[in-house]
Design a protein around this motif. Structure first.
Motif, PDB file in Angstrom:
ATOM      1  N   LEU A 198       0.822  -1.203   0.000  1.00  0.00           N
ATOM      2  CA  LEU A 198       0.000   0.000   0.000  1.00  0.00           C
ATOM      3  C   LEU A 198       0.859   1.258   0.000  1.00  0.00           C
ATOM      4  CD1 LEU A 198      -2.765   1.339   0.151  1.00  0.00           C
ATOM      5  CD2 LEU A 198      -2.686   1.079   2.639  1.00  0.00           C
ATOM      6  N   GLY A 199       1.923   1.260   0.798  1.00  0.00           N
ATOM      7  CA  GLY A 199       2.812   2.421   0.819  1.00  0.00           C
ATOM      8  C   GLY A 199       3.432   2.686  -0.543  1.00  0.00           C
ATOM      9  N   GLN A 200       3.831   1.622  -1.233  1.00  0.00           N
ATOM     10  CA  GLN A 200       4.428   1.776  -2.559  1.00  0.00           C
ATOM     11  C   GLN A 200       3.425   2.327  -3.561  1.00  0.00           C
ATOM     12  OE1 GLN A 200       5.529  -1.928  -4.397  1.00  0.00           O
ATOM     13  NE2 GLN A 200       6.755  -0.965  -5.986  1.00  0.00           N
ATOM     14  N   THR A 201       2.202   1.818  -3.549  1.00  0.00           N
ATOM     15  CA  THR A 201       1.215   2.282  -4.523  1.00  0.00           C
ATOM     16  C   THR A 201       0.802   3.729  -4.251  1.00  0.00           C
ATOM     17  OG1 THR A 201      -0.535   1.277  -3.161  1.00  0.00           O
ATOM     18  CG2 THR A 201       0.312  -0.018  -5.008  1.00  0.00           C
ATOM     19  N   ILE A 202       0.757   4.130  -2.984  1.00  0.00           N
ATOM     20  CA  ILE A 202       0.445   5.529  -2.671  1.00  0.00           C
ATOM     21  C   ILE A 202       1.503   6.451  -3.255  1.00  0.00           C
ATOM     22  CG2 ILE A 202       0.290   7.213  -0.788  1.00  0.00           C
ATOM     23  CD1 ILE A 202      -1.070   5.069   0.881  1.00  0.00           C
ATOM     24  N   VAL A 203       2.762   6.074  -3.106  1.00  0.00           N
ATOM     25  CA  VAL A 203       3.851   6.903  -3.640  1.00  0.00           C
ATOM     26  C   VAL A 203       3.790   6.944  -5.159  1.00  0.00           C
ATOM     27  CG1 VAL A 203       6.353   7.083  -3.851  1.00  0.00           C
ATOM     28  CG2 VAL A 203       5.344   6.541  -1.643  1.00  0.00           C
ATOM     29  N   TRP A 204       3.566   5.790  -5.796  1.00  0.00           N
ATOM     30  CA  TRP A 204       3.523   5.766  -7.259  1.00  0.00           C
ATOM     31  C   TRP A 204       2.325   6.542  -7.795  1.00  0.00           C
ATOM     32  CZ3 TRP A 204       5.157   0.359  -9.519  1.00  0.00           C
ATOM     33  CH2 TRP A 204       6.493   0.131  -9.189  1.00  0.00           C
ATOM     34  N   ALA A 205       1.175   6.415  -7.146  1.00  0.00           N
ATOM     35  CA  ALA A 205      -0.002   7.168  -7.585  1.00  0.00           C
ATOM     36  C   ALA A 205       0.236   8.662  -7.452  1.00  0.00           C
ATOM     37  CB  ALA A 205      -1.222   6.742  -6.778  1.00  0.00           C
ATOM     38  N   SER A 206       0.866   9.083  -6.364  1.00  0.00           N
ATOM     39  CA  SER A 206       1.181  10.502  -6.185  1.00  0.00           C
ATOM     40  C   SER A 206       2.203  10.967  -7.214  1.00  0.00           C
ATOM     41  CB  SER A 206       1.709  10.741  -4.765  1.00  0.00           C
ATOM     42  OG  SER A 206       0.737  10.403  -3.795  1.00  0.00           O
ATOM     43  N   ALA A 207       3.138  10.083  -7.561  1.00  0.00           N
ATOM     44  CA  ALA A 207       4.138  10.434  -8.562  1.00  0.00           C
ATOM     45  C   ALA A 207       3.493  10.671  -9.924  1.00  0.00           C
ATOM     46  CB  ALA A 207       5.197   9.337  -8.662  1.00  0.00           C
ATOM     47  N   LEU A 208       2.530   9.834 -10.283  1.00  0.00           N
ATOM     48  CA  LEU A 208       1.845  10.022 -11.564  1.00  0.00           C
ATOM     49  C   LEU A 208       1.035  11.320 -11.572  1.00  0.00           C
ATOM     50  CD1 LEU A 208       0.637   6.380 -12.311  1.00  0.00           C
ATOM     51  CD2 LEU A 208       2.552   7.604 -13.344  1.00  0.00           C
ATOM     52  N   SER A 209       0.378  11.626 -10.454  1.00  0.00           N
ATOM     53  CA  SER A 209      -0.354  12.898 -10.370  1.00  0.00           C
ATOM     54  C   SER A 209       0.612  14.069 -10.402  1.00  0.00           C
ATOM     55  CB  SER A 209      -1.189  12.932  -9.089  1.00  0.00           C
ATOM     56  OG  SER A 209      -2.204  11.953  -9.119  1.00  0.00           O
ATOM     57  N   PHE A 210       1.780  13.911  -9.799  1.00  0.00           N
ATOM     58  CA  PHE A 210       2.794  14.957  -9.830  1.00  0.00           C
ATOM     59  C   PHE A 210       3.233  15.247 -11.263  1.00  0.00           C
ATOM     60  CE2 PHE A 210       7.264  16.278  -9.809  1.00  0.00           C
ATOM     61  CZ  PHE A 210       7.233  17.355  -8.926  1.00  0.00           C
ATOM     62  N   LEU A 211       3.274  14.209 -12.086  1.00  0.00           N
ATOM     63  CA  LEU A 211       3.651  14.370 -13.491  1.00  0.00           C
ATOM     64  C   LEU A 211       2.482  14.818 -14.366  1.00  0.00           C
ATOM     65  CD1 LEU A 211       5.872  11.169 -13.895  1.00  0.00           C
ATOM     66  CD2 LEU A 211       6.646  13.531 -13.633  1.00  0.00           C
ATOM     67  N   GLY A 212       1.301  15.007 -13.758  1.00  0.00           N
ATOM     68  CA  GLY A 212       0.135  15.429 -14.522  1.00  0.00           C
ATOM     69  C   GLY A 212      -0.578  14.295 -15.217  1.00  0.00           C
ATOM     70  N   LEU A 213      -0.366  13.041 -14.757  1.00  0.00           N
ATOM     71  CA  LEU A 213      -0.951  11.873 -15.410  1.00  0.00           C
ATOM     72  C   LEU A 213      -1.995  11.183 -14.552  1.00  0.00           C
ATOM     73  CD1 LEU A 213       2.357  10.363 -16.847  1.00  0.00           C
ATOM     74  CD2 LEU A 213       0.724  11.857 -18.005  1.00  0.00           C
ATOM     75  N   PRO A 218      -8.095  21.449 -10.686  1.00  0.00           N
ATOM     76  CA  PRO A 218      -7.702  21.889  -9.334  1.00  0.00           C
ATOM     77  C   PRO A 218      -8.142  20.953  -8.227  1.00  0.00           C
ATOM     78  CG  PRO A 218      -9.703  23.011  -9.975  1.00  0.00           C
ATOM     79  CD  PRO A 218      -9.350  22.106 -11.125  1.00  0.00           C
ATOM     80  N   ALA A 219      -8.473  19.691  -8.547  1.00  0.00           N
ATOM     81  CA  ALA A 219      -8.909  18.757  -7.524  1.00  0.00           C
ATOM     82  C   ALA A 219      -7.821  18.593  -6.461  1.00  0.00           C
ATOM     83  CB  ALA A 219      -9.240  17.407  -8.152  1.00  0.00           C
ATOM     84  N   ALA A 220      -8.250  18.403  -5.228  1.00  0.00           N
ATOM     85  CA  ALA A 220      -7.301  18.228  -4.130  1.00  0.00           C
ATOM     86  C   ALA A 220      -6.763  16.804  -4.143  1.00  0.00           C
ATOM     87  CB  ALA A 220      -7.995  18.528  -2.800  1.00  0.00           C
ATOM     88  N   GLU A 221      -5.508  16.664  -4.509  1.00  0.00           N
ATOM     89  CA  GLU A 221      -4.819  15.367  -4.506  1.00  0.00           C
ATOM     90  C   GLU A 221      -3.365  15.642  -4.178  1.00  0.00           C
ATOM     91  OE1 GLU A 221      -2.737  11.808  -5.578  1.00  0.00           O
ATOM     92  OE2 GLU A 221      -2.459  13.785  -6.485  1.00  0.00           O
ATOM     93  N   TRP A 222      -2.756  14.810  -3.347  1.00  0.00           N
ATOM     94  CA  TRP A 222      -1.437  15.119  -2.802  1.00  0.00           C
ATOM     95  C   TRP A 222      -0.381  15.307  -3.878  1.00  0.00           C
ATOM     96  CZ3 TRP A 222      -1.895  10.700   1.318  1.00  0.00           C
ATOM     97  CH2 TRP A 222      -2.789  11.108   2.307  1.00  0.00           C
ATOM     98  N   GLY A 223      -0.333  14.426  -4.850  1.00  0.00           N
ATOM     99  CA  GLY A 223       0.678  14.554  -5.901  1.00  0.00           C
ATOM    100  C   GLY A 223       0.482  15.792  -6.740  1.00  0.00           C
ATOM    101  N   ALA A 224      -0.779  16.089  -7.086  1.00  0.00           N
ATOM    102  CA  ALA A 224      -1.069  17.296  -7.866  1.00  0.00           C
ATOM    103  C   ALA A 224      -0.759  18.554  -7.065  1.00  0.00           C
ATOM    104  CB  ALA A 224      -2.534  17.284  -8.302  1.00  0.00           C
ATOM    105  N   MET A 225      -1.042  18.545  -5.759  1.00  0.00           N
ATOM    106  CA  MET A 225      -0.708  19.684  -4.909  1.00  0.00           C
ATOM    107  C   MET A 225       0.801  19.883  -4.828  1.00  0.00           C
ATOM    108  SD  MET A 225      -3.423  19.112  -1.771  1.00  0.00           S
ATOM    109  CE  MET A 225      -2.671  20.451  -0.820  1.00  0.00           C
ATOM    110  N   LEU A 226       1.520  18.793  -4.771  1.00  0.00           N
ATOM    111  CA  LEU A 226       2.983  18.868  -4.729  1.00  0.00           C
ATOM    112  C   LEU A 226       3.522  19.497  -6.006  1.00  0.00           C
ATOM    113  CD1 LEU A 226       4.997  17.886  -2.527  1.00  0.00           C
ATOM    114  CD2 LEU A 226       5.365  15.867  -3.943  1.00  0.00           C
ATOM    115  N   ALA A 227       2.941  19.112  -7.134  1.00  0.00           N
ATOM    116  CA  ALA A 227       3.386  19.665  -8.413  1.00  0.00           C
ATOM    117  C   ALA A 227       3.061  21.155  -8.509  1.00  0.00           C
ATOM    118  CB  ALA A 227       2.727  18.907  -9.563  1.00  0.00           C
ATOM    119  N   ALA A 228       1.876  21.555  -8.038  1.00  0.00           N
ATOM    120  CA  ALA A 228       1.499  22.965  -8.101  1.00  0.00           C
ATOM    121  C   ALA A 228       2.341  23.810  -7.154  1.00  0.00           C
ATOM    122  CB  ALA A 228       0.012  23.124  -7.771  1.00  0.00           C
ATOM    123  N   GLY A 229       2.716  23.258  -6.021  1.00  0.00           N
ATOM    124  CA  GLY A 229       3.462  24.023  -5.040  1.00  0.00           C
ATOM    125  C   GLY A 229       4.925  24.227  -5.361  1.00  0.00           C
TER     126      GLY A 229
END
Length: 268
Positions: A198-213, A218-229
């Motif tokens: 579960l920890g691995q998939t959370i990181v990978w899912a956030s990584a994909l959102s960080f890359l815009g994928l 503007p939905a609240a999601e940790w990876g997307a927030m990290l990318a915007a910040g």
């Protein structure tokens, strides 16, 4: 050592329960809307009114982090479930099937292992287009080969146990042996594997959102927030610190809980 293990388990379980509560009922922890814009309050540092500060649009970062737990954890849990289902099929074929089926399942697993997990996810998204559903499936397919190898080995170990051999002597069929003896005794390791993964998939899912994928802004999601910040890292570091800390805490808590459960299973 036992006290330390119990303390780690307790702390990890409490952290995960908080994130689960945020995902199930975010309004209880953060009553406001994560999309509420107030340009007058843009780039406010952390304070009593805004514990995690505000972003470039004046949105409360704490509220967005709390509401971002739902998509982040949902993608992680769903991807883990997809990976485990595929791994159970491949693992059962490799660990319980005839030699030719074991060979075929092994070659399929090796083909998936030829691609790094995140690269396989990126390849699938490139073929189908970015979306949260595609990101979930991509992460699930990426983690399935590793799960399949572990589950296959666990099935082989259980199949050689004395109680399974006794069931063969008693004339129990393959399906009865599998559902009555092999699968129940392997489920403990599968549960531990799910917690670890579960920890691995959370990181990978956030990584994909960080890359815009993954989940689009503007939905609240940790990876997307990290990318915007990251654009405002020098003037407003709290925009990346808050969601980054949430990702680290969720992944670390799941991994530590899985490690502790794994040790308990081995000791038992």
């Amino acid at each position: 050592m036992l006290r330390r293990i119990r303390l780690v388990e307790l702390a990890s379980a409490v952290i995960l329960l908080l994130f689960v509560a945020a995902a199930v009922a975010p309004g209880l922890l953060a009553p406001g809307s994560p999309l509420a814009v107030n340009p007058v309050d843009a780039f406010q540092p952390p304070s009593w009114a805004h514990p995690f500060g505000t972003d470039e649009s004046g949105r409360d970062v704490y509220t967005r982090v709390v509401h971002g737990a739902r998509p982040s954890l949902l993608i992680g849990v769903a991807a883990t479930a997809i990976g485990l289902v595929l791994a159970l099929v491949l693992g059962a074929a490799a660990g319980l099937g005839p030699r030719w089926l074991d060979f075929t399942a092994g070659r399929v697993t090796e083909v998936f292992f030829a691609f790094p997990g995140i690269l396989l996810a990126l390849l699938l998204i490139a073929l189908t287009g970015p979306s949260p559903v595609v990101a979930t499936i991509a992460v699930g397919l990426s983690v399935a080969p590793g799960y399949a190898r572990i589950i296959g080995g666990e099935f082989r170990r259980v199949r050689q146990a004395g109680y399974v051999e006794a069931a063969v002597l008693l004339g129990h069929g393959w399906w009865r042996r599998f559902t009555g003896h092999i699968l129940p005794n392997a489920l403990g390791s599968v549960f531990v594997l799910a917690t670890l993964g579960l920890g691995q998939t959370i990181v990978w899912a956030s990584a994909l959102s960080f890359l815009g994928l993954g989940t689009p802004p503007p939905a609240a999601e940790w990876g997307a927030m990290l990318a915007a910040g990251r654009t405002y890292l020098e003037v407003a570091p709290w925009l990346t610190i808050a969601p980054g800390t949430a990702i680290v805490l969720a992944a670390t808590a799941a991994t530590l809980l899985g490690r502790s459960l794994e040790q308990r299973v081995r000791e038992s």
